[in-house]
Design a protein around this motif. Structure first.
Motif, PDB file in Angstrom:
ATOM      1  N   ALA A 196      77.999 -16.115  16.037  1.00  0.00           N
ATOM      2  CA  ALA A 196      79.114 -15.452  15.230  1.00  0.00           C
ATOM      3  C   ALA A 196      79.805 -14.572  15.956  1.00  0.00           C
ATOM      4  O   ALA A 196      79.660 -14.415  17.136  1.00  0.00           O
ATOM      5  N   VAL A 197      80.911 -13.961  15.328  1.00  0.00           N
ATOM      6  CA  VAL A 197      81.857 -13.292  16.186  1.00  0.00           C
ATOM      7  C   VAL A 197      82.098 -11.643  15.577  1.00  0.00           C
ATOM      8  O   VAL A 197      81.977 -11.758  14.221  1.00  0.00           O
ATOM      9  N   VAL A 198      82.349 -10.669  16.153  1.00  0.00           N
ATOM     10  CA  VAL A 198      82.446  -9.386  15.584  1.00  0.00           C
ATOM     11  C   VAL A 198      83.701  -9.101  15.483  1.00  0.00           C
ATOM     12  O   VAL A 198      84.909  -9.433  16.180  1.00  0.00           O
ATOM     13  N   GLN A 199      84.172  -8.539  14.374  1.00  0.00           N
ATOM     14  CA  GLN A 199      85.581  -8.359  13.724  1.00  0.00           C
ATOM     15  C   GLN A 199      85.395  -7.172  13.069  1.00  0.00           C
ATOM     16  O   GLN A 199      84.530  -6.678  12.325  1.00  0.00           O
ATOM     17  N   PRO A 200      86.393  -6.085  13.214  1.00  0.00           N
ATOM     18  CA  PRO A 200      87.608  -6.256  14.336  1.00  0.00           C
ATOM     19  C   PRO A 200      87.167  -6.094  15.710  1.00  0.00           C
ATOM     20  O   PRO A 200      85.885  -5.974  15.950  1.00  0.00           O
TER      21      PRO A 200
END
Length: 266
Positions: A196-200
């Motif tokens: 997964a990716v952290v946003q913002p």
């Protein structure tokens, strides 16, 4: 502050004194304990002859070899995964020595570590275009951040949290290499990594520092004659299969993502 059980490893070449000094000041200010990992300097490699490199596969898809810097970078990250398995380190926050961490980073990291069902890999990527890509919200984190699943495979390996499960899945895929490590991370259909990716964005990289990987990796391939036909066919096949696999991986994860969102209750 991050959980004391997380191991922080900073990949850095031994002679990169300025980079190391910046990272030391930054991590100490954020209250993160860390250790440097000696990076592999691949700039002098005979890449085509390296035993860890798959030249035919690379050339079919891209018409040129990986750079020594790209291969050295991959081997540096691979050494961290090998240490994780050998020393039972779990989880590990991996940073390259040009990473820039925002003030909220410790709080965001701590909230990721509290998740009831952890991901194999959580990537901290600072490119603004990430926010414009197709994505699915997975869960909310502290201070207005969230984890998302992307429908594509972005570059960037300067900051990420990896579990031992992730290291064990990635290692077999990194024995005969033909793609940079950040590209390999996203190819979940090849290794089964749940990422997964952290946003913002809560991290970036120091754009004032020069790259140890080399800018020649962005040059267009110079392929002529019969080789050009083989490259064009190989490139078309690679582009088509990668695009299809990205879509399949994104949509096949939808049921699991829905269950995870219900588990965290937000």
């Amino acid at each position: 502050m991050a959980s004391p059980t997380v191991h922080v490893r900073v990949i850095s070449l031994p002679e990169a004194e300025e980079r190391r000094a910046k990272m030391r000041r930054q991590l100490e200010a954020l209250g993160l304990d860390f250790a440097f990992v000696e990076g592999v300097d691949g700039r002098g490699f005979d890449v085509a002859a390296h035993p860890a490199y798959d030249a035919p596969r690379r050339r079919r898809a891209f018409g040129r070899d990986m750079t020594g810097g790209e291969l050295g970078c991959l081997l540096s990250h691979r050494s961290v995964y090998e240490a994780m398995v050998a020393e039972d380190l779990d989880p590990v926050l991996v940073l390259e020595d040009d990473a820039v961490l925002g003030a909220d980073f410790p709080a965001v990291l701590a909230s990721i570590l509290r998740l009831p069902r952890p991901f194999d890999l959580v990537r901290f990527i600072g490119y603004p275009k990430i926010a414009r890509l197709r994505q699915r919200r997975l869960c909310d984190l502290d201070r207005g951040y969230r984890l998302v699943r992307l429908a594509t495979t972005p570059g960037g390996a300067y900051a990420y949290l990896i579990r031992r499960s992730g290291a064990e899945k990635l290692l077999p895929a990194l024995q005969r290499n033909w793609l940079p490590v950040d590209v390999m991370m996203g190819r979940s259909w090849a290794h089964g990594l749940d990422w997964a990716v952290v946003q913002p964005a809560v991290t970036d990289y120091d754009r004032d520092l020069g790259s140890h990987i080399g800018e020649e990796r962005f040059h267009k391939p110079a392929v002529n004659g019969i080789g050009a036909t083989g490259y064009l066919l190989g490139r078309a096949r690679h582009t088509l299969t990668e695009s299809l696999n990205k879509r399949i991986a994104y949509w096949s994860a939808w049921p699991s993502d829905r269950r995870r969102l219900k588990e965290v209750g937000r």
